[in-house]
Design a protein around this motif. Structure first.
Motif, PDB file in Angstrom:
ATOM      1  N   ARG A   1      -3.129 -14.916   1.814  1.00  0.00           N
ATOM      2  CA  ARG A   1      -2.166 -13.850   1.726  1.00  0.00           C
ATOM      3  C   ARG A   1      -2.692 -12.701   1.560  1.00  0.00           C
ATOM      4  O   ARG A   1      -4.043 -12.587   0.989  1.00  0.00           O
ATOM      5  N   PRO A   2      -2.298 -11.352   2.041  1.00  0.00           N
ATOM      6  CA  PRO A   2      -2.805 -10.137   1.802  1.00  0.00           C
ATOM      7  C   PRO A   2      -2.936  -9.860   0.366  1.00  0.00           C
ATOM      8  O   PRO A   2      -2.035 -10.016  -0.421  1.00  0.00           O
ATOM      9  N   LYS A   3      -4.062  -9.393  -0.136  1.00  0.00           N
ATOM     10  CA  LYS A   3      -4.231  -9.041  -1.523  1.00  0.00           C
ATOM     11  C   LYS A   3      -3.981  -7.937  -2.099  1.00  0.00           C
ATOM     12  O   LYS A   3      -4.785  -6.739  -1.341  1.00  0.00           O
ATOM     13  N   VAL A   4      -2.702  -7.462  -2.673  1.00  0.00           N
ATOM     14  CA  VAL A   4      -2.432  -5.966  -3.042  1.00  0.00           C
ATOM     15  C   VAL A   4      -2.325  -5.881  -4.365  1.00  0.00           C
ATOM     16  O   VAL A   4      -1.551  -6.551  -4.941  1.00  0.00           O
ATOM     17  N   VAL A   5      -2.991  -4.603  -4.855  1.00  0.00           N
ATOM     18  CA  VAL A   5      -2.885  -4.173  -6.486  1.00  0.00           C
ATOM     19  C   VAL A   5      -2.142  -3.116  -6.237  1.00  0.00           C
ATOM     20  O   VAL A   5      -2.514  -2.130  -5.548  1.00  0.00           O
ATOM     21  N   VAL A   6      -1.298  -3.238  -7.328  1.00  0.00           N
ATOM     22  CA  VAL A   6      -0.371  -2.017  -7.402  1.00  0.00           C
ATOM     23  C   VAL A   6      -0.380  -1.488  -8.832  1.00  0.00           C
ATOM     24  O   VAL A   6      -0.294  -2.398  -9.502  1.00  0.00           O
ATOM     25  N   ILE A   7      -0.738  -0.416  -9.049  1.00  0.00           N
ATOM     26  CA  ILE A   7      -1.158   0.361 -10.315  1.00  0.00           C
ATOM     27  C   ILE A   7      -0.278   1.528 -10.529  1.00  0.00           C
ATOM     28  O   ILE A   7       0.130   2.215  -9.725  1.00  0.00           O
ATOM     29  N   GLY A   8       0.581   1.354 -11.810  1.00  0.00           N
ATOM     30  CA  GLY A   8       1.443   2.190 -12.274  1.00  0.00           C
ATOM     31  C   GLY A   8       2.484   1.916 -13.290  1.00  0.00           C
ATOM     32  O   GLY A   8       1.931   1.188 -14.339  1.00  0.00           O
TER      33      GLY A   8
ATOM     34  N   ALA B   1       6.605  -1.105   1.967  1.00  0.00           N
ATOM     35  CA  ALA B   1       5.967  -2.501   2.039  1.00  0.00           C
ATOM     36  C   ALA B   1       5.429  -2.734   3.406  1.00  0.00           C
ATOM     37  O   ALA B   1       4.400  -3.187   3.456  1.00  0.00           O
ATOM     38  N   ASP B   2       6.223  -2.473   4.300  1.00  0.00           N
ATOM     39  CA  ASP B   2       5.767  -2.780   5.792  1.00  0.00           C
ATOM     40  C   ASP B   2       4.392  -2.021   6.240  1.00  0.00           C
ATOM     41  O   ASP B   2       3.762  -2.360   6.548  1.00  0.00           O
ATOM     42  N   GLU B   3       4.584  -0.689   5.582  1.00  0.00           N
ATOM     43  CA  GLU B   3       3.367   0.127   5.700  1.00  0.00           C
ATOM     44  C   GLU B   3       1.984  -0.385   4.787  1.00  0.00           C
ATOM     45  O   GLU B   3       1.044  -0.504   5.590  1.00  0.00           O
ATOM     46  N   ILE B   4       2.370  -0.672   3.728  1.00  0.00           N
ATOM     47  CA  ILE B   4       1.317  -1.278   2.969  1.00  0.00           C
ATOM     48  C   ILE B   4       0.794  -2.502   3.605  1.00  0.00           C
ATOM     49  O   ILE B   4      -0.625  -2.701   3.798  1.00  0.00           O
ATOM     50  N   MET B   5       1.550  -3.723   4.162  1.00  0.00           N
ATOM     51  CA  MET B   5       0.909  -4.635   4.672  1.00  0.00           C
ATOM     52  C   MET B   5       0.198  -4.479   5.792  1.00  0.00           C
ATOM     53  O   MET B   5      -0.832  -5.120   5.967  1.00  0.00           O
ATOM     54  N   ASN B   6       0.848  -3.385   6.694  1.00  0.00           N
ATOM     55  CA  ASN B   6      -0.046  -2.991   8.023  1.00  0.00           C
ATOM     56  C   ASN B   6      -1.514  -2.543   7.584  1.00  0.00           C
ATOM     57  O   ASN B   6      -2.422  -2.932   8.182  1.00  0.00           O
TER      58      ASN B   6
ATOM     59  N   ALA C   1      -2.943  -3.176   4.802  1.00  0.00           N
ATOM     60  CA  ALA C   1      -3.810  -4.279   4.333  1.00  0.00           C
ATOM     61  C   ALA C   1      -4.713  -4.926   5.354  1.00  0.00           C
ATOM     62  O   ALA C   1      -5.571  -5.571   5.421  1.00  0.00           O
ATOM     63  N   PHE C   2      -3.734  -5.269   6.511  1.00  0.00           N
ATOM     64  CA  PHE C   2      -4.475  -6.004   7.535  1.00  0.00           C
ATOM     65  C   PHE C   2      -5.439  -5.061   8.250  1.00  0.00           C
ATOM     66  O   PHE C   2      -6.432  -5.611   8.690  1.00  0.00           O
ATOM     67  N   GLN C   3      -5.265  -4.123   8.413  1.00  0.00           N
ATOM     68  CA  GLN C   3      -6.363  -2.943   8.944  1.00  0.00           C
ATOM     69  C   GLN C   3      -7.567  -2.812   8.132  1.00  0.00           C
ATOM     70  O   GLN C   3      -8.909  -2.989   8.769  1.00  0.00           O
ATOM     71  N   ALA C   4      -7.213  -2.818   6.782  1.00  0.00           N
ATOM     72  CA  ALA C   4      -8.549  -2.786   5.872  1.00  0.00           C
ATOM     73  C   ALA C   4      -9.282  -3.921   5.882  1.00  0.00           C
ATOM     74  O   ALA C   4     -10.564  -4.075   6.035  1.00  0.00           O
ATOM     75  N   ASN C   5      -8.617  -5.122   5.996  1.00  0.00           N
ATOM     76  CA  ASN C   5      -9.241  -6.401   6.097  1.00  0.00           C
ATOM     77  C   ASN C   5     -10.087  -6.509   7.533  1.00  0.00           C
ATOM     78  O   ASN C   5     -11.484  -7.076   7.380  1.00  0.00           O
ATOM     79  N   LEU C   6      -9.806  -6.153   8.386  1.00  0.00           N
ATOM     80  CA  LEU C   6     -10.389  -6.260   9.754  1.00  0.00           C
ATOM     81  C   LEU C   6     -11.626  -5.155   9.750  1.00  0.00           C
ATOM     82  O   LEU C   6     -12.682  -5.628  10.133  1.00  0.00           O
ATOM     83  N   LYS C   7     -11.422  -3.944   8.937  1.00  0.00           N
ATOM     84  CA  LYS C   7     -12.434  -2.921   8.919  1.00  0.00           C
ATOM     85  C   LYS C   7     -13.542  -3.527   7.975  1.00  0.00           C
ATOM     86  O   LYS C   7     -14.804  -3.569   8.503  1.00  0.00           O
ATOM     87  N   ASN C   8     -13.287  -4.317   7.083  1.00  0.00           N
ATOM     88  CA  ASN C   8     -14.298  -4.742   6.083  1.00  0.00           C
ATOM     89  C   ASN C   8     -14.799  -6.133   6.650  1.00  0.00           C
ATOM     90  O   ASN C   8     -16.034  -6.338   6.283  1.00  0.00           O
ATOM     91  N   LYS C   9     -14.325  -6.695   7.633  1.00  0.00           N
ATOM     92  CA  LYS C   9     -14.962  -7.943   8.145  1.00  0.00           C
ATOM     93  C   LYS C   9     -15.841  -7.581   9.224  1.00  0.00           C
ATOM     94  O   LYS C   9     -16.915  -8.387   9.615  1.00  0.00           O
ATOM     95  N   ARG C  10     -15.998  -6.423   9.762  1.00  0.00           N
ATOM     96  CA  ARG C  10     -16.820  -5.838  10.803  1.00  0.00           C
ATOM     97  C   ARG C  10     -18.314  -5.543  10.280  1.00  0.00           C
ATOM     98  O   ARG C  10     -18.587  -5.027   9.162  1.00  0.00           O
TER      99      ARG C  10
END
Length: 342
Positions: free
Chosen positions: A15-22, A326-331, A333-342
């Motif tokens: 599952r995408p790992k999302v930390v929310v601070i506030g 949440a839609d934008e955050i999840m998108n 999250a997927f983009q960030a994961n792909l970037k970090n895998k490269r």
């Protein structure tokens, strides 16, 4: 989409790992929507609140204020609806002894006393409440929020700072018990470092978001993490905190407090708030002025800007639409994961 229906989305088998601070009322809205989209959510919740039921309990028994934590736990709980409602029940003002207290606040206060601190108490209660995710108090001890104003004067206490009606220059936090430097538990730091995205907001800039970042090891982790750092800009300005602020002003304050440009992406609402819609008697802390856009200012600080209709109007209040955010955050999250895998 019903509250019990989840969109199943995974990143390479997890599952995408999302930390929310506030903190504040906006946090559980976003956390609940992310929970419904199958995110692995960790909420890092401010412990510098000194108002309402939370403030009263803090004054009586020196416990970390539980109100924001309680609301986030309910947002992530898979308990049946009736049990969640009981946990949220607030005694009527005619019940003089319990007046204004939520049952959940009393339970958190009791467990904190039993466990010798709120952090372990919340982890135990999370298991009892079938919390899907993690709820971490930003610190295991109560914190005092301090502020310096543009005129050079200073004040301590969230309620006092907001009520002063002065322009805030900077804020910092100290331990309420000894005035020392606070630190977050290691689980908080590990979650930030291991996240796909770290989300801040929506919420009061100076009294809900910055108190967390001013805990040194939390701020350091946000600067060092490889996660995409996202800031959700408030829709309306806040009296006594962000009067006349643009979206870029909000981000600039965040950067100035951590002495570094660290926000990667900013979510900005562009839908118009109808004139006269806001119930100013009910939502006394909110200004009638929407946060103005300064796209050039955001780009100058290196921020990617996602502008969309994130607005939800209900009950005379102006809110973020949790599902759209949440839609934008999840998108992301997927983009960030792909970037970090490269």
């Amino acid at each position: 989409m019903t509250a019990d229906h989840k969109i199943i989305r995974v990143i390479r088998g997890r599952r995408p790992k999302v930390v929310v601070i506030g903190g504040g009322t906006g946090l559980p809205v976003i956390v609940k929507a992310l929970h419904n989209q199958n995110a692995d959510v960790t909420a890092v919740v401010t412990v510098a609140d000194d108002g309402g039921s939370s403030g009263a309990l803090r004054n009586y028994i020196n416990v970390v204020p539980p109100g924001d934590i309680r609301n986030v736990m309910v947002a992530l709980s898979d308990m049946p609806a009736l049990q969640r409602e009981v946990f949220q029940y607030r005694f009527a003002s005619t019940d003089s002894f319990f007046a204004g207290h939520a049952i959940g606040n009393l339970i958190i206060a009791a467990l904190s006393e039993m466990q010798g601190g709120i952090f372990s108490a919340i982890q135990q209660l999370s298991a009892m409440m079938q919390v899907d995710g993690h709820v971490y108090p930003a610190c295991n001890t109560p914190l005092t929020l301090n502020a310096e104003f543009s005129d050079g004067s200073t004040l301590a206490g969230e309620a006092e700072i907001t009520a002063a009606g002065k322009m805030i220059k900077r804020v910092w936090v100290t331990r309420s018990d000894n005035g020392g430097q606070p630190a977050a538990e290691q689980e908080v730091i590990d979650a930030i470092m291991d996240a796909d995205v770290v989300v801040m907001g929506p919420g009061s800039l100076f009294t809900s978001i910055l108190p967390n970042l001013m805990i040194k090891n939390v701020g350091d982790a946000v600067l060092k993490t490889k996660a995409e750092v996202i800031y959700i800009v408030n829709i309306m300005t806040q009296k006594g905190e962000t009067d006349n602020f643009t979206d870029a002003d909000h981000v600039r304050v965040l950067h100035n407090h951590l002495h570094q440009d660290f926000v990667d992406t900013v979510l900005v609402n562009i839908e118009h708030v109808p004139v006269g819609y806001l119930d100013t008697q009910k939502y006394t802390e909110i200004s009638t002025r929407p946060v103005r856009s300064d796209y050039a200012g955001l780009r100058k600080m290196g921020c990617r800007v996602i502008s969309s209709d994130f607005l939800e109007l209900r009950g005379g209040g102006v809110f973020h639409d949790g599902n759209k955010v949440a839609d934008e955050i999840m998108n992301l999250a997927f983009q960030a994961n792909l970037k970090n895998k490269r």
